[in-house]
Design an enzyme around this catalytic site. Structure first.
Site, short mmCIF file in Angstrom:
data_model
loop_
_atom_site.label_atom_id
_atom_site.label_comp_id
_atom_site.label_asym_id
_atom_site.label_seq_id
_atom_site.Cartn_x
_atom_site.Cartn_y
_atom_site.Cartn_z
N SER A 139 0.84 -1.19 0.00
CA SER A 139 0.00 0.00 0.00
C SER A 139 0.89 1.26 0.00
O SER A 139 1.69 1.43 -0.90
CB SER A 139 -0.97 -0.04 1.18
OG SER A 139 -2.05 0.83 0.99
N ASP A 293 -9.19 -6.56 -4.65
CA ASP A 293 -8.76 -5.31 -4.03
C ASP A 293 -9.52 -4.15 -4.69
O ASP A 293 -9.34 -3.86 -5.87
CB ASP A 293 -7.26 -5.12 -4.22
CG ASP A 293 -6.67 -3.99 -3.36
OD1 ASP A 293 -7.44 -3.08 -2.98
OD2 ASP A 293 -5.46 -4.02 -3.10
N HIS A 322 -7.70 -5.80 -0.18
CA HIS A 322 -6.50 -5.05 0.21
C HIS A 322 -5.89 -5.58 1.50
O HIS A 322 -4.70 -5.44 1.73
CB HIS A 322 -6.87 -3.57 0.37
CG HIS A 322 -5.69 -2.66 0.36
ND1 HIS A 322 -4.85 -2.53 -0.73
CD2 HIS A 322 -5.19 -1.81 1.31
CE1 HIS A 322 -3.90 -1.66 -0.46
NE2 HIS A 322 -4.07 -1.22 0.78
#
Length: 346
Positions: A139, A293, A322
């Site tokens: 991320s 995601d 995610h």
């Protein structure tokens, strides 16, 4: 399960590297900037076993210890693991810990590049490292990994990004805008000049609910995967896991990080030419997307990977979207470890 995990993840000792007066991309200068970090393992005599692992949004350096362990790919008996805290984490210089005139809502805008420049100083000045064995992140940690590989190709031998893009897509920015507005929607937010972050509990709860929807996949709720995590109801997951994560946090710190995420773009150093920026990468490069995601769809990763010479792209499927990186399901933990082993052995 989730609340206990997060509570443990933000505890423990850390060190602080003084940056002195630190000029940001915005032109503002923090008079006494600090970069917090943790290390695990030992730097060998050749200084060629250092692995840099920057962290994600709303985490700290301690959060990345979820990927580390004896006998696992990120084994501290083999590697010297450097876990830096980004600006806005609450440990490095942040709205919550910086004195006037840059306290709270007055904290200046910071960028992913500001983080990476500070980390570069830590790596070279504190440890005398000339090249990193690997840089990897998930991320926002992946955004920092991209920045490292583009800005310092001579230093990065291997790099891996998990669920991150080289330039934040427009749809992703819109999601962030909505989540940040939910934080600001609490009347107690007071334009960032609240006295106690606990007073902004309504905004933090709204923010957490939005994250529960955006960070998991459709299958997670449709197939009631939350039951496998020990929750009796979907609402228990959103309140126990997500609210348990965000409630102790400082809203200004979250907004600081979110603004960096929103503006992330490695092409800023090549006049907006993303292909030219990614073309600077010389590392063995891996791009891992997570199936389902909703924040970073696999298609966006594939486009980035296509602009990197010899990049390897793979989708890791799973219903947590995610949140696959957390390894909350045994198969997710195994898949992430398998990916890390592939990177480190390349």
């Amino acid at each position: 399960m989730g609340a206990e995990y997060y509570s443990a993840a933000v505890q423990g000792p850390y060190e602080s590297f003084g940056l002195g007066p630190y000029t940001l991309d915005s032109g503002d200068t923090l008079p006494d900037a600090r970069l917090a970090y943790r290390t695990l393992g030992r730097l060998n005599a050749a200084k060629d076993n250092a692995v840099l692992v920057p962290h994600m949004y709303s985490g700290t350096s301690a959060s990345m210890q979820m990927l580390i362990g004896e006998g696992r790919p990120l084994d501290p008996s083999r590697y010297f693991l450097i876990l830096p805290d980004q600006f806005g984490s609450g440990l490095s210089s942040s709205p919550s810990n910086t004195p006037a005139p840059f306290d709270r809502g007055r904290f200046p805008a910071v960028t992913i590049a500001d983080d990476v420049r500070a980390q570069h100083r830590l790596v070279t000045e504190q440890f005398g490292i000339e090249a990193l064995h690997t840089v990897l992140g998930w991320s926002m940690g992946g955004q920092q990994t991209y920045e490292w590989a583009v800005r310092h190709p001579e230093m990065v031998r291997r790099a891996a990004v998990f669920a991150a893009n080289a330039r934040t897509p427009v749809q992703n920015r819109l999601q962030l805008d909505a989540q940040c507005e939910l934080l600001r929607s609490d009347p107690a937010f007071a334009d960032g000049f609240y006295t106690d972050s606990d007073d902004v509990h309504l905004g933090l709860n709204r923010h957490a609910m939005a994250w529960a929807a955006a960070s998991t996949g459709y299958r997670f709720f449709r197939d009631e995967v939350w039951r496998r995590l020990g929750f009796a109801a979907a609402e228990e997951f959103t309140q126990g896991f997500m609210r348990g994560h965000f409630q102790p946090m400082d809203p200004n710190n979250l907004l600081c990080q979110a603004a960096k995420w929103r503006a992330a773009d490695v092409s800023l150093c090549t006049g907006g030419d993303l292909e030219a920026a990614l073309g600077r990468i010389t590392a063995e490069f891996f791009v891992f997307a997570f199936g389902d995601d909703l924040l970073f769809p696999p298609e966006d990763h594939e486009r980035d990977a296509a602009m990197i010479d010899s990049a390897r792209f793979r989708v890791i499927d799973g219903p947590l979207g995610h949140f696959t990186m957390f390894g909350l399901l045994p198969e997710d933990a195994a898949a992430v470890d398998e990916a890390l082993a592939e990177v480190l052995k390349s």
